[in-house]
Motif scaffolding. Structure first.
Motif, PDB file in Angstrom:
ATOM      1  N   ALA A  34       0.813  -1.297  -0.192  1.00 51.69           N
ATOM      2  CA  ALA A  34      -0.133  -0.093   0.200  1.00 51.69           C
ATOM      3  C   ALA A  34       0.855   1.194  -0.140  1.00 51.69           C
ATOM      4  CB  ALA A  34      -0.864   0.066   1.204  1.00 51.69           C
ATOM      5  N   ARG A  35       2.189   1.135   0.509  1.00 47.39           N
ATOM      6  CA  ARG A  35       2.985   2.298   0.528  1.00 47.39           C
ATOM      7  C   ARG A  35       4.696   1.803   0.559  1.00 47.39           C
ATOM      8  NH1 ARG A  35       0.147   3.713   5.693  1.00 47.39           N
ATOM      9  NH2 ARG A  35       0.579   1.947   6.890  1.00 47.39           N
ATOM     10  N   LYS A 101       9.526  -0.101  -4.342  1.00 46.96           N
ATOM     11  CA  LYS A 101      10.536   0.907  -3.879  1.00 46.96           C
ATOM     12  C   LYS A 101      10.348   1.102  -2.357  1.00 46.96           C
ATOM     13  CE  LYS A 101      11.118   3.708  -7.967  1.00 46.96           C
ATOM     14  NZ  LYS A 101      11.222   5.099  -8.581  1.00 46.96           N
ATOM     15  N   VAL A 102      11.514   1.288  -1.597  1.00 47.78           N
ATOM     16  CA  VAL A 102      11.485   1.785  -0.266  1.00 47.78           C
ATOM     17  C   VAL A 102      11.910   3.206  -0.190  1.00 47.78           C
ATOM     18  CG1 VAL A 102      12.330  -0.606   0.175  1.00 47.78           C
ATOM     19  CG2 VAL A 102      13.966   1.382   0.076  1.00 47.78           C
ATOM     20  N   ALA A 125      17.033   2.876  -8.486  1.00 49.37           N
ATOM     21  CA  ALA A 125      15.964   2.302  -9.136  1.00 49.37           C
ATOM     22  C   ALA A 125      14.865   1.828  -8.085  1.00 49.37           C
ATOM     23  CB  ALA A 125      16.365   1.124 -10.115  1.00 49.37           C
ATOM     24  N   TYR A 126      15.585   1.480  -6.891  1.00 47.99           N
ATOM     25  CA  TYR A 126      14.698   0.931  -5.692  1.00 47.99           C
ATOM     26  C   TYR A 126      14.411   1.837  -4.653  1.00 47.99           C
ATOM     27  CZ  TYR A 126      16.411  -3.133  -8.226  1.00 47.99           C
ATOM     28  OH  TYR A 126      17.029  -3.871  -9.122  1.00 47.99           O
ATOM     29  N   VAL A 127      14.542   3.027  -4.711  1.00 49.89           N
ATOM     30  CA  VAL A 127      14.544   3.995  -3.713  1.00 49.89           C
ATOM     31  C   VAL A 127      13.762   5.094  -4.118  1.00 49.89           C
ATOM     32  CG1 VAL A 127      15.493   5.568  -1.977  1.00 49.89           C
ATOM     33  CG2 VAL A 127      16.430   3.528  -2.390  1.00 49.89           C
ATOM     34  N   PRO A 173      21.760  11.833  -7.245  1.00 50.78           N
ATOM     35  CA  PRO A 173      21.550  11.287  -8.460  1.00 50.78           C
ATOM     36  C   PRO A 173      20.061  10.437  -8.612  1.00 50.78           C
ATOM     37  CG  PRO A 173      22.816   9.899  -7.123  1.00 50.78           C
ATOM     38  CD  PRO A 173      22.485  10.998  -6.534  1.00 50.78           C
ATOM     39  N   GLY A 174      19.916  10.362  -9.970  1.00 47.93           N
ATOM     40  CA  GLY A 174      18.487   9.585 -10.083  1.00 47.93           C
ATOM     41  C   GLY A 174      17.263  10.460  -9.938  1.00 47.93           C
ATOM     42  N   SER A 175      15.851   9.710 -10.000  1.00 45.19           N
ATOM     43  CA  SER A 175      14.768  10.255  -9.769  1.00 45.19           C
ATOM     44  C   SER A 175      14.508  10.534  -8.362  1.00 45.19           C
ATOM     45  CB  SER A 175      13.674   9.604 -10.703  1.00 45.19           C
ATOM     46  OG  SER A 175      13.718   8.322 -10.097  1.00 45.19           O
ATOM     47  N   VAL A 176      15.073  10.007  -7.483  1.00 45.82           N
ATOM     48  CA  VAL A 176      14.930   9.873  -6.071  1.00 45.82           C
ATOM     49  C   VAL A 176      14.544  11.355  -5.606  1.00 45.82           C
ATOM     50  CG1 VAL A 176      15.724   9.234  -3.737  1.00 45.82           C
ATOM     51  CG2 VAL A 176      16.447   7.877  -5.861  1.00 45.82           C
TER      52      VAL A 176
END
Length: 228
Positions: A34-35, A101-102, A125-127, A173-176
């Motif tokens: 859910a989140r 993602k976390v 990619a995972y955050v 970096p990234g879309s975080v």
């Protein structure tokens, strides 16, 4: 008559199979989260238990225990080694919760290993959200007191090769989504603005001690609002 019944039964079976296929294509995954679960990364000479106060606050705000991962690592080792362990920990949390993602919430030296994971190990990619609380993002002169004892502390020194490489190029970096919370009377972070990150939402929280930064209810409220 018997042949007609068989035809009707066959038609009904086909219709049921079609409906099942349709539902399987449109229904959400059974274990979808859910989140974002929260992964906490403690700092030098710390443990997962340093997050107990905030974990209780997250639970009070509706998070399940399974969505909160306050893991512990060997804080004396290289932050690069911790980063590789963090990569495994994140994958374990994603597999357990069904999330994609976390959110990473880190304190003090935990910012170095976590940012190494994001920059060098594909962690972006995972955050989703990254929160640095009193992070030693640009090193601290205080680390000169223990740098000769521990690899991690040596890497935490202002101007160390580890910190220099970590901050070369893009610091966020990234879309975080990045946020850095800092105190103007943090004796462990010298200078104070070492906790800031270029490209992040840098938020001063007033005079809060270093060890209280990741248990303070006022700082928690800001962090919780950022990752919601």
């Amino acid at each position: 008559m018997q042949r007609s019944r068989r035809r009707i039964a066959t038609a009904l079976s086909a219709l049921a199979a079609s409906l099942l296929v349709s539902l399987s294509l449109t229904a959400p995954p059974a274990h979808a989260a859910a989140r974002n679960p929260v992964v906490f990364v403690h700092g030098f000479n710390g443990s997962g238990g340093s997050w107990n106060a905030w974990a209780a606050s997250f639970k009070a705000d509706g998070y399940a225990a399974s969505e909160l991962d306050a893991w512990s690592y060997t804080w004396s080792q290289s932050n690069a080694t911790t980063a590789r362990q963090l990569a495994t920990e994140v994958q374990n949390v994603l597999a357990r919760t069904g999330a994609s993602k976390v959110d990473l919430v880190v304190h003090s030296m935990g910012a170095l290993s976590s940012r190494y994971y994001l920059k060098n190990l594909g962690g972006t990619a995972y955050v989703d959200d990254f929160v640095s609380v009193a992070g030693t993002n640009h090193g601290t002169s205080v680390a000169s007191l223990c740098g000769w004892l521990y690899t991690s502390c040596n890497e935490m020194r202002t101007g160390s090769s580890f910190v220099t490489a970590l901050n070369s190029g893009d610091e966020t970096p990234g879309s975080v989504s990045y946020a850095a919370y800092w105190s103007n009377c943090d004796a462990a972070i010298d200078p104070d603005d070492s906790a800031l990150l270029s490209g992040a939402a840098n938020v001063g929280v007033g005079c809060v001690s270093h060890t209280d930064m990741n248990s303070d209810p006022g700082v928690y409220a800001r962090v919780r609002a950022f990752i919601q």
